[in-house]
Motif scaffolding. Structure first.
Motif, short mmCIF file in Angstrom:
data_model
loop_
_atom_site.label_atom_id
_atom_site.label_comp_id
_atom_site.label_asym_id
_atom_site.label_seq_id
_atom_site.Cartn_x
_atom_site.Cartn_y
_atom_site.Cartn_z
N PRO A 553 0.81 -1.24 0.00
CA PRO A 553 0.00 0.00 0.00
C PRO A 553 0.83 1.27 0.00
O PRO A 553 0.48 2.24 -0.69
CB PRO A 553 -0.84 -0.14 1.27
CG PRO A 553 -0.95 -1.61 1.50
CD PRO A 553 0.36 -2.16 1.07
N ARG A 557 0.60 4.15 -2.86
CA ARG A 557 0.34 5.57 -2.57
C ARG A 557 1.44 6.44 -3.15
O ARG A 557 1.19 7.53 -3.66
CB ARG A 557 0.22 5.79 -1.07
CG ARG A 557 -1.03 5.22 -0.43
CD ARG A 557 -1.20 5.76 0.98
NE ARG A 557 -0.05 5.47 1.82
CZ ARG A 557 0.06 4.40 2.60
NH1 ARG A 557 -0.92 3.51 2.62
NH2 ARG A 557 1.13 4.21 3.35
N GLN A 605 -5.18 -6.82 5.69
CA GLN A 605 -4.16 -6.78 4.65
C GLN A 605 -4.76 -7.01 3.27
O GLN A 605 -4.33 -6.40 2.29
CB GLN A 605 -3.08 -7.82 4.95
CG GLN A 605 -2.25 -7.48 6.19
CD GLN A 605 -1.31 -8.60 6.57
OE1 GLN A 605 -1.58 -9.78 6.33
NE2 GLN A 605 -0.20 -8.24 7.20
N ALA A 608 -6.26 -3.78 2.19
CA ALA A 608 -5.23 -2.82 1.80
C ALA A 608 -4.63 -3.16 0.44
O ALA A 608 -4.40 -2.27 -0.39
CB ALA A 608 -4.14 -2.76 2.88
N ALA A 612 -4.58 -1.03 -3.05
CA ALA A 612 -3.30 -0.73 -3.70
C ALA A 612 -3.30 -1.20 -5.15
O ALA A 612 -2.81 -0.49 -6.04
CB ALA A 612 -2.16 -1.40 -2.93
#
Length: 801
Positions: A553, A557, A605, A608, A612
């Motif tokens: 992630p 970002r 997870q 996330a 992502a």
């Protein structure tokens, strides 16, 4: 001493017929406005040839800066060890501090002024390195007090019959003029020297009695400090004679007046450790002077004391006017009549309590009763803004500073970022060059552990070009800047050097990915290649799917910053794509055989990674992109019985939200998960994964009564002896819904299942305000407005046949 003796010895009553012989030992309470007025009156009356002040002698060269027009208290002397900047001490001074008043008087009258306390080179060497916060010079923080320390003010107050030492001090010092009057606003008198010096003799007598009873009061280091001060006093008397004034804590006066030999004092100082030190002036705040901040110098109400010192006359009336102005600024109705009535009530309370003048207690009680209507809520604002205060001092640019501090000062002036003692929000638009530079500076400071700003969730747009910060400048940040100076002389070079060092030392993959993200945010081109090499090495060696899922992630970002910050993220994209591929391969086996805690952690997870991959998908050809491979993984997780229920439920929900799973198929999977053969605990975990948290599961059940019916049927079929086992999990799942959603679900369950035709689009309207389905006519009416809002051209009208 008896209460009568203390009252007789208190500064308000004793006078003398003529000037006393020097040296004059002016014992004070640090940061006391009454002591400051008394010191100023004594200096004006005695006209000493030199002034000696409790403080580190290394600061003598900085004393002339106190007369600089750009120096505005509160300020502090900061001393730190050159080789260990974290070993530091502050000597704070406010406008109402006796030491500051004495310094300004000496500079205004061209009188030599010196510090005479133990040098900072010794005090810092004696300082415990494990202390979390720098100590303050005149009075130490509570963390450093390892043995009981006598509070002379408290002892005198209790002896005089007071239960509050602050109230006693106000009565005998702060509310009385230097010549014995009872008006706190009376300017210092130019009368007889004996009248101005008499209070200090009385206070010295009281402190002498206390030291006879308590010795050093539990502070062994005081003996060393006082020995050094006596040596400095002897040196000054040789140079200036007895015409010397000493301003120090009242507790030290008997020790300075004691008859000792020079050899005995030097013996106490022999063998003291020593370190190289640097000193400078730094801005301070009233909040840091307050004891209640946990980092104070012994006073509860610096704002109130500052008002008492500055008020030329009628201090209570002026204070009430300040309070009224503050409350009016917060849209509270406070009239002139409220001010008059509050003043009268405060004076009446003072008379009833036998006080010479209304103090902070009386004024606060009056404000609460008259202006706040008995509420403590607005009174909290008065306490924070006025009683404590938010003043932040200023220091001229000519003050010494480490190179990193000078570069930071230049940068913040260029970017128009002013340090402030009060907390404020700063919204940045990264498309603007100034705001982008501000963002880079704040991120670099965070990397250097200089926490001037903290990122917060913005109240406006959530786009990548928006950032929000919460800023507050704290005095100890100067120490953090000095510590960060070992990495470089500018903020940029220091941040680059520290990031590169952390990349080499990091062992966890998630730490390196977080560092890479920070380098992109802070704009660190020199450190980024080193971080990327470390990231590639760690990623190649780490086979733990959980570690890879934690790392992805942050990389995803970071890839967004290339558009807004003009950063090349090509190398980062390659590493991120490789991590995503490895997660897709290793995640299904990792989701089996988990206990509840492990399943809950892996559920987070999976979420996330899902977000992502949505950022990483490059829009490759259908069937070949990363998104398709991830969807295949989610399908495996949703259909595999060996996978924990909470993960299967979440995978099903993610596919449904993305439109990768038909509603009928989602209902089929739910039916299987909630079948009678499934253990209730596993079924409850599946429900939590599917509709739990803040994922909008409540609205999904509201609008799809088929799914709600499946949940309801399963829940009513749970055996009574197993219901208590699944109840905590269900309560956690459904308690996260908005109250309106919970109420609607309850109404739907109470109503029972709707007729089959009511769920078809061509049926009659359903109950509870929900329509039967899509109305094409009304939908067509909305479409032009949506096209206008989205900036899309209107749909072409087909030609009539």
């Amino acid at each position: 001493m008896s209460g009568a003796a203390v009252a007789a010895a208190a500064p308000q009553g004793r006078t003398a017929t003529g000037p006393a012989a020097g040296p004059w030992l002016l014992g004070v309470r640090h940061h006391g406005p009454g002591s400051a007025r008394a010191v100023l009156a004594a200096l004006r009356a005695a006209r000493p040839a030199a002034v000696l002040i409790e403080g580190p002698p290394e600061g003598d060269a900085l004393l002339p800066l106190a007369a600089d027009p750009h120096m505005r208290p509160p300020v502090a002397l900061l001393a730190h060890a050159v080789d260990d900047p974290g070993r530091a001490s502050f000597w704070p001074m406010a406008a109402f501090s006796p030491e500051w008043v004495a310094i300004r008087w000496a500079l205004d009258h061209d009188v030599p002024v010196r510090f005479i306390d133990l040098p900072a080179a010794h005090s810092l060497a004696l300082k415990e390195p494990a202390s979390e916060e720098p100590e303050e010079g005149p009075e130490r923080t509570e963390k450093e007090e390892v043995t009981p320390v006598v509070d002379p003010i408290r002892v005198l107050a209790e002896t005089a019959g007071y239960d509050d030492p602050e109230r006693w001090w106000e009565d005998v010092v702060e509310h009385r003029s230097p010549t014995g009057g009872t008006d706190a606003g009376t300017p210092p008198s130019e009368g007889a020297p004996g009248d101005a010096l008499a209070p200090f003799g009385a206070l010295a007598e009281a402190m002498g009695a206390l030291r006879e009873a308590y010795g050093d009061g539990g502070q062994p280091r005081d003996a060393v400090r006082e020995a050094y001060m006596r040596i400095q006093l002897r040196t000054a008397r040789k140079e200036f004679g007895d015409d010397v004034a000493v301003v120090c804590g009242a507790w030290h006066v008997p020790a300075l007046a004691a008859r000792t030999t020079l050899a005995a004092d030097r013996a106490l100082l022999k063998g003291l450790p020593k370190v190289r030190t640097d000193l400078t002036w730094v801005p301070w705040t009233h909040r840091r002077l307050a004891r209640r901040s946990g980092y104070g110098a012994g006073i509860d109400s610096p704002g109130w004391y500052g008002h008492l010192f500055e008020a030329a006359d009628r201090p209570i009336e002026r204070w009430m006017t300040k309070v009224a102005g503050l409350l009016r600024g917060e849209d509270r109705f406070v009239s002139t009549a409220h001010v008059i009535e509050a003043v009268r009530l405060a004076e009446t309370l003072a008379a009833l309590r036998g006080r010479p003048l209304a103090g902070l207690g009386e004024t606060t009680d009056a404000v609460r009763a008259v202006m706040c209507e008995g509420s403590d809520v607005p009174l909290t604002l008065v306490r924070d803004r006025l009683i404590v205060g938010e003043s932040l001092g200023e220091v001229p640019d000519t003050a010494p500073a480490v190179p990193l501090q000078r570069d930071l000062n230049r940068s913040r002036r260029t970017l128009r970022l002013k340090p402030e003692a009060s907390e404020r929000e700063l919204d940045l638009d990264l498309r603007k060059e100034t705001d982008a530079a501000r963002s880079r500076l704040l991120h670099r400071l965070r990397l250097l552990d200089v926490g001037w700003g903290v990122p917060v969730a913005g109240r406006g747009s959530t786009g990548t070009f928006r950032e929000s910060w919460r800023l507050r400048w704290e005095p100890e940040l100067h120490v953090r800047v000095a510590e960060a100076g070992v990495w470089g002389t500018t903020v940029l070079t220091a941040a680059n050097a520290k990031a590169a060092s952390q990349a080499v030392a990091a062992t966890a993959l998630s730490d390196v990915t977080a560092l890479a993200e920070h380098c992109l945010l802070a704009g660190l081109p020199d450190a980024l290649p080193i971080v990327m090499r470390a990231l590639a090495d760690r990623a190649a060696l780490d086979a733990d799917v959980g570690h890879l899922a934690d790392a992805l992630p942050a990389l995803a970002r970071s890839l967004r910053y290339g558009d807004v910050r003009s950063t090349d993220t090509a190398a980062l994209a390659e590493v991120a794509a490789g991590l995503a591929e490895r997660i897709c391969v290793g995640l299904p086996p990792a989701c089996t055989g988990l206990d509840p805690d492990g399943a809950e952690a892996l559920r987070g997870q999976v979420e996330a990674v899902h977000g992502a991959i949505g950022l990483l998908d490059t829009g490759a050809e259908p069937g070949t992109g990363l998104r398709e491979r991830w969807d295949a993984v989610l399908h495996k997780l949703a259909a595999r019985d060996a996978v924990a229920g909470i993960i299967r439920g979440r995978a099903t929900r993610l596919l449904l939200d993305e439109g990768r799973l038909a509603e009928d198929e989602a209902a089929r999977l739910m039916g299987l998960a909630l079948s009678p053969g499934t253990p209730p605990a596993d079924a409850a975990a599946w429900i939590e994964g599917f509709v739990g948290g803040a994922s909008g599961g409540g609205m999904l059940l509201v609008h799809d009564e088929r799914l709600l019916g499946l949940v309801d049927a399963w829940l009513t079929g749970v055996p009574a002896d197993q219901f208590t086992d699944v109840l905590p999990l269900l309560r956690r799942t459904f308690s996260a819904y908005e109250p309106g959603v919970r109420r609607t679900l309850g109404e739907l369950v109470r109503r029972g299942p709707a007729p089959e035709g009511a769920r078809r689009h061509d049926a009659a309207p359903a109950a509870n305000g929900f329509g039967p389905g899509l109305d094409p006519v009304r939908a067509d009416a909305v479409e032009p407005v949506l096209r206008l809002l989205l900036g899309r051209p209107p749909e072409p009208v087909e030609a009539a046949v």
